[in-house]
Design a protein around this motif. Sequence first.
Motif, PDB file in Angstrom:
ATOM      1  N   ALA A   8     -15.818  -3.976 -34.437  1.00 49.34           N
ATOM      2  CA  ALA A   8     -14.628  -3.232 -34.022  1.00 49.34           C
ATOM      3  C   ALA A   8     -13.390  -4.118 -34.074  1.00 49.34           C
ATOM      4  O   ALA A   8     -12.328  -3.706 -34.556  1.00 49.34           O
ATOM      5  CB  ALA A   8     -14.825  -2.678 -32.613  1.00 49.34           C
ATOM      6  N   ALA A   9     -13.521  -5.356 -33.598  1.00 46.81           N
ATOM      7  CA  ALA A   9     -12.388  -6.284 -33.619  1.00 46.81           C
ATOM      8  C   ALA A   9     -11.980  -6.623 -35.041  1.00 46.81           C
ATOM      9  O   ALA A   9     -10.786  -6.788 -35.339  1.00 46.81           O
ATOM     10  CB  ALA A   9     -12.737  -7.550 -32.841  1.00 46.81           C
ATOM     11  N   ALA A  10     -12.963  -6.721 -35.954  1.00 44.68           N
ATOM     12  CA  ALA A  10     -12.669  -7.077 -37.341  1.00 44.68           C
ATOM     13  C   ALA A  10     -11.856  -6.000 -38.048  1.00 44.68           C
ATOM     14  O   ALA A  10     -11.161  -6.278 -39.034  1.00 44.68           O
ATOM     15  CB  ALA A  10     -13.966  -7.331 -38.107  1.00 44.68           C
ATOM     16  N   THR A  11     -11.920  -4.774 -37.543  1.00 45.37           N
ATOM     17  CA  THR A  11     -11.090  -3.708 -38.107  1.00 45.37           C
ATOM     18  C   THR A  11      -9.602  -4.030 -37.919  1.00 45.37           C
ATOM     19  O   THR A  11      -8.767  -3.750 -38.788  1.00 45.37           O
ATOM     20  CB  THR A  11     -11.422  -2.362 -37.431  1.00 45.37           C
TER      21      THR A  11
ATOM     22  N   LEU B 124      -8.137  -3.637 -30.958  1.00 43.65           N
ATOM     23  CA  LEU B 124      -9.116  -4.217 -30.037  1.00 43.65           C
ATOM     24  C   LEU B 124      -9.287  -5.692 -30.347  1.00 43.65           C
ATOM     25  O   LEU B 124      -9.314  -6.095 -31.512  1.00 43.65           O
ATOM     26  CB  LEU B 124     -10.441  -3.467 -30.164  1.00 43.65           C
ATOM     27  N   ARG B 125      -9.436  -6.494 -29.280  1.00 47.70           N
ATOM     28  CA  ARG B 125      -9.603  -7.933 -29.446  1.00 47.70           C
ATOM     29  C   ARG B 125     -10.650  -8.434 -28.451  1.00 47.70           C
ATOM     30  O   ARG B 125     -10.654  -8.049 -27.289  1.00 47.70           O
ATOM     31  CB  ARG B 125      -8.260  -8.645 -29.224  1.00 47.70           C
TER      32      ARG B 125
ATOM     33  N   GLY C 184     -15.892   4.651 -39.739  1.00 46.65           N
ATOM     34  CA  GLY C 184     -15.321   3.423 -39.201  1.00 46.65           C
ATOM     35  C   GLY C 184     -14.856   3.514 -37.775  1.00 46.65           C
ATOM     36  O   GLY C 184     -14.508   2.497 -37.173  1.00 46.65           O
ATOM     37  N   GLN C 185     -14.826   4.721 -37.192  1.00 48.82           N
ATOM     38  CA  GLN C 185     -14.330   4.884 -35.836  1.00 48.82           C
ATOM     39  C   GLN C 185     -15.480   4.851 -34.830  1.00 48.82           C
ATOM     40  O   GLN C 185     -16.643   4.669 -35.186  1.00 48.82           O
ATOM     41  CB  GLN C 185     -13.521   6.175 -35.732  1.00 48.82           C
ATOM     42  N   LEU C 186     -15.136   4.995 -33.553  1.00 44.27           N
ATOM     43  CA  LEU C 186     -16.135   4.926 -32.498  1.00 44.27           C
ATOM     44  C   LEU C 186     -17.213   5.988 -32.679  1.00 44.27           C
ATOM     45  O   LEU C 186     -16.918   7.150 -32.977  1.00 44.27           O
ATOM     46  CB  LEU C 186     -15.473   5.134 -31.133  1.00 44.27           C
TER      47      LEU C 186
END
Length: 326
Positions: A318-321, A234-235, A145-147
């Motif tokens: 990423a934003a949905a996390t 993150l947004r 789930g990370q970068l």
Amino acid sequence: MSNPRVLPADSGLAEAASVLRTGGLVAFPTETVYGLGANALDARAAARIFAAKERPSFDPLITHLADAADLEKLVGSVPPAVVALAARFWPGPLTLIVDRPAAIPPIVTSGLETMAVRVPDNDHARELIAAAGVPVAAPSANRFGQLSPTRAEHVVRGLGAAVDVVLDGGPTRCGIESTIVDARGGRPVVLRLGALPVEALEEVAGPVTVRPGSSGQPVAPGTLAAHYAPRTPLRVVSGAEPPPADGVRRGFLAFRDRPAAGYVAVEVLSAAGDLTEAAARLFDALHRLDATGVEEILVEPVPDIGVGRAVNDRLRRAAATWHPAG
């Protein structure tokens, strides 16, 4: 946390291949991102991937081959559309869905009767697989789930001694993961947007259906709604928005150059507005912003064409996390 052995990708191939053959884990460069490889014929070795990444067992892995000719040797009969796409785009950032052969243990495909497979467009990767003499199961070499990692140091920082060997081949060329396509019957279906643009696929296969995303068990890797996220919230915002004047320390990920006023750190994906460069720099830039100690990262989307669609897909996931829908 101790570190794995880091070897130069050219001189470390023989040792890394031996590690793979004996059930170990090797992180290696591809043209997309660094992969975390294990012998795809060895269920115990594949289980080590899931443990090292803390990856849920329902999320399948991609199997990597050294040469396109190895596909029929492993799988047997392959649909003509799959053969045509492999002939055109392998080696390259295209993953194809085929029926899982009996030689591949179910853990690699998370119990699915299908398998994701590709031939990477990186000499070190293909030489490693060929030297190991086995197909290599390899998701991205990061915690789940990370970068995704685009440099060897990203792997070392993220996984540490959970990996036996890291082959350092420098920064990856594409910077985002492969495009995943199911072309076994009828119109091809894109299950994950990636480094191979949809437009390039359509030049060969005709119209395709784009269906990225998964609401249940994933049918392909990297399709969960929340994924690819930095540790910092993150947004996604409009590029025209100024940072809120609320005292929060923020970083900004811009597509093209923009004033840095109000931000602690700014990363620019492509001053020239080149989408290929933006994709190549995406995860690397987010890794750097993540390391600055900011409290929030704001990002602006890129033009939603070509490989830009895959960049925006990664930003949304990423934003949905941090900001799940609903």
